[in-house]
Enzyme design. Structure first.
Site, mmCIF file in Angstrom:
data_model
loop_
_atom_site.group_PDB
_atom_site.id
_atom_site.type_symbol
_atom_site.label_atom_id
_atom_site.label_comp_id
_atom_site.label_asym_id
_atom_site.label_seq_id
_atom_site.Cartn_x
_atom_site.Cartn_y
_atom_site.Cartn_z
ATOM 1 N N LYS A 14 -4.524 -13.071 -13.074
ATOM 2 C CA LYS A 14 -4.816 -11.760 -13.664
ATOM 3 C C LYS A 14 -3.521 -10.973 -13.800
ATOM 4 C CE LYS A 14 -6.064 -7.736 -11.997
ATOM 5 N NZ LYS A 14 -5.273 -6.888 -12.929
ATOM 6 N N GLU A 37 -3.038 -4.621 -15.481
ATOM 7 C CA GLU A 37 -3.732 -4.019 -16.629
ATOM 8 C C GLU A 37 -2.749 -3.363 -17.605
ATOM 9 O OE1 GLU A 37 -4.278 -3.559 -13.452
ATOM 10 O OE2 GLU A 37 -4.593 -1.454 -12.878
ATOM 11 N N GLY A 71 2.132 -6.861 -5.307
ATOM 12 C CA GLY A 71 1.753 -5.497 -5.650
ATOM 13 C C GLY A 71 1.961 -4.566 -4.470
ATOM 14 N N GLY A 125 -2.512 -4.978 -1.005
ATOM 15 C CA GLY A 125 -2.247 -6.179 -0.205
ATOM 16 C C GLY A 125 -3.157 -6.261 1.010
ATOM 17 N N GLU A 160 3.303 -10.447 -1.576
ATOM 18 C CA GLU A 160 4.656 -9.902 -1.781
ATOM 19 C C GLU A 160 4.476 -8.426 -2.105
ATOM 20 O OE1 GLU A 160 7.466 -8.389 -3.017
ATOM 21 O OE2 GLU A 160 8.077 -9.822 -4.590
ATOM 22 N N CYS A 181 10.641 -4.479 -6.620
ATOM 23 C CA CYS A 181 10.161 -4.481 -5.230
ATOM 24 C C CYS A 181 11.321 -4.507 -4.252
ATOM 25 C CB CYS A 181 9.218 -5.639 -4.991
ATOM 26 S SG CYS A 181 9.848 -7.198 -5.587
ATOM 27 N N GLU A 195 7.903 3.735 -0.705
ATOM 28 C CA GLU A 195 8.383 3.070 -1.910
ATOM 29 C C GLU A 195 8.039 3.933 -3.123
ATOM 30 O OE1 GLU A 195 6.515 -0.706 -3.160
ATOM 31 O OE2 GLU A 195 8.554 -1.417 -3.462
#
Ligand code: ADP
Ligand code: MG
Length: 486
Positions: free
Chosen positions: A173, A176, A226, A231, A248, A282, A382
């Site tokens: 997937k 989006e 993500g 997660g 991750e 990331c 983050e």
């Protein structure tokens, strides 16, 4: 505007509900395509197709066959590179040169795993008996793969390639916001030799397509890249049927500059570490730790250069920084910038650019905060945008304390001409990736993944393939007599 369908069981299909959603060009805030808005029913169809493909033959495909599929995928990506790079830029916002780099990396990833397929093998173990003891490697089965929006095609390659290499089937997937390049690549799956149902591409939102996918009882393994919160929910969903997982999850990585570092390289490395890909990375070096003797000088030099970073649509060849991926992401970064203004001092940036040409797209100025305390929100959370927090430090011990004082542990970098100092730091930094005198280069040969809350498991290299394999222990008795116990 292209109306895409998604790929389930080798067929291009709409969502069962018939619903679609728009995919945006973040440089113009205009829609560029529509994609199916998949729900639980579609996900179920895709997982079952993956299951059938796996049980119905793909699990028995030879390593050579899987390797050749991957090499054909690599060739396809190279052949389509210009088109894919342009679409990546239109959909994600990043400068075209960066998309070209990513597309090339994606091809290299397929090549690497194409070569690795025939080199994965089990072992024979020296047990103390007249027997052969073996550890065989087998694919885990059906994998669910959830992709982020910052490197849409490359992150898809990081997940597809090792899974095909290992012999799994999969439902992937895309995010989006950025489904376009993966859907474009999927057009070539059949001609590359992938049997129908081995790779299914489902487009949709996290809550409505991602959640049922990771919860599906017929999924054996989840690979997720993500945010930490998602997660955690993926890990909870995996618990229900004890799926294998790799996560991750990003970070707040320290980029550490000692006073004896090469000065020009330091200034460049600090900016590149956090501003490449609009800071939507990331492993972004978002905490820049600078030793006090060069603190002022380095800050001034960074600010001067940051002011000259050219913002614009990624398709303009002069652009060095594109828009953020979405309105939501822009608003999130702007919120952090407001928090930063209360917590620290702004050296440059801090909002949206004023240029008339940049008002429609999701542009944010490259921003440098300084005199940031490591306990500040902008040093702990983050941000995933072009925001640097500069933090002064005294000495090695101080740098280490600040660097490791974070819930994350994805990456770290240290800059100095003193190799002894660098290596002492390397040993003590709590991060899955540590760079010395560089930040961000990433190679498919080398493991990628985080310590602490940056994740579980490793991508790339042989480690990446192991995530899709399970080990079967086999014992073969070579004695031809009864056990003789009773
Ligand atoms: P962001 O909030 O920055 O978009 P996310 O972690 O939400 O980052 O998104 C990364 C990927 O995870 C996307 O493909 C998204 O659709 C997917 N995702 C989001 N929420 C869920 C969820 N609850 N379950 C599974 N996947 C999800
Ligand atoms: Mg989210």
């Amino acid at each position: 505007m292209h109306a895409y369908r998604m790929l389930i069981d080798g067929e291009w299909v709409e969502a069962r509900s018939g619903r679609t959603f728009e995919v945006m060009n973040p440089a113009t805030a205009e829609p560029m395509a529509t994609v199916p808005d998949a729900g639980a029913e579609d996900v179920d169809r895709a997982v079952k197709a993956g299951r059938r493909a796996f049980d119905g033959g793909w699990r028995d495909a030879t390593a050579q066959e899987r390797g050749r599929v991957l090499l054909r995928l690599a060739d396809t990506v190279r052949r389509e590179a210009q088109r894919l790079a342009t679409l990546e830029t239109l959909n994600s916002g990043k400068p075209l040169a960066e998309s070209e780099f990513d597309v090339n990396d994606a091809a290299t990833c397929f090549e690497y795993y194409g070569g690795l397929a025939t080199k994965l093998h089990g072992e024979v173990l020296p047990v103390p008996d007249n027997a052969l003891s073996m550890a065989l490697k087998e694919p885990v089965g059906v994998a669910a793969q959830i992709i982020p929006w910052n490197y849409p095609l490359l992150m898809a390659a990081w997940k597809l390639a090792p899974a095909i290499c290992a012999g799994c089937s999969m439902v992937i997937k895309p995010a989006e916001q950025t489904p376009v390049t993966l859907l474009e690549l999927a057009r070539f799956f059949e001609e590359c030799g992938l049997p129908k149902g081995v790779v299914n591409v489902v487009t949709g939102f996290g809550e409505t397509a991602g959640a049922p996918l990771v919860a599906h009882p017929q999924v054996d393994k989840i690979a997720f890249t993500g945010s930490v919160d998602v997660g955690k929910s993926v890990m909870r969903a995996a618990a229900e049927t004890l799926k294998k997982i790799s996560l991750e999850l990003g970070g707040k990585s320290p980029n550490i500059f000692f006073a004896d570092a090469d000065f020009e390289a330091a200034v460049d490395g600090a900016l590149f570490g956090v501003f490449v890909n609009q800071g939507e990375v990331c492993s972004a070096g978002s905490r820049v730790l600078v030793q006090k003797p060069i603190y002022k000088k380095m800050l001034d030099a960074m600010v001067e250069k940051a002011k000259r970073i050219k913002l614009g649509p990624g398709t303009d060849s002069s652009t060095k920084m594109g828009p953020l991926v979405s309105k939501a992401q822009m608003e999130r970064v702007l919120r952090y910038q407001e928090i930063g203004k209360r917590e620290a001092k702004v050296a440059t940036g801090g909002g949206r650019p004023s240029d008339a040409g940049l008002q429609r797209g999701y542009f944010v100025e490259p921003t440098i905060f300084y005199d940031v305390d490591n306990s500040a929100t902008i040093a702990r959370e983050e941000i995933f945008g072009p925001v640097m927090s500069v933090i002064p430090f005294e000495d090695e011990a101080d740098a280490l304390r600040i660097a490791n004082d974070t819930p994350y542990g994805l990456a770290a970098a240290v800059w100095s001409r003193d190799i002894f100092k660098c290596l002492r730091m390397v040993k003590k930094l709590q991060a899955g990736i540590v760079w010395v005198n560089h930040m961000q280069p990433t190679y498919v040969e080398a493991p990628w993944g985080g310590y602490k809350m940056s994740g579980i498991g490793r991508e790339l290299g042989p480690w990446g393939a192991e995530e899709y394999l399970q080990v079967k222990q086999v014992y073969i008795n070579l004695n031809e007599q009864p056990i003789g116990w009773y």
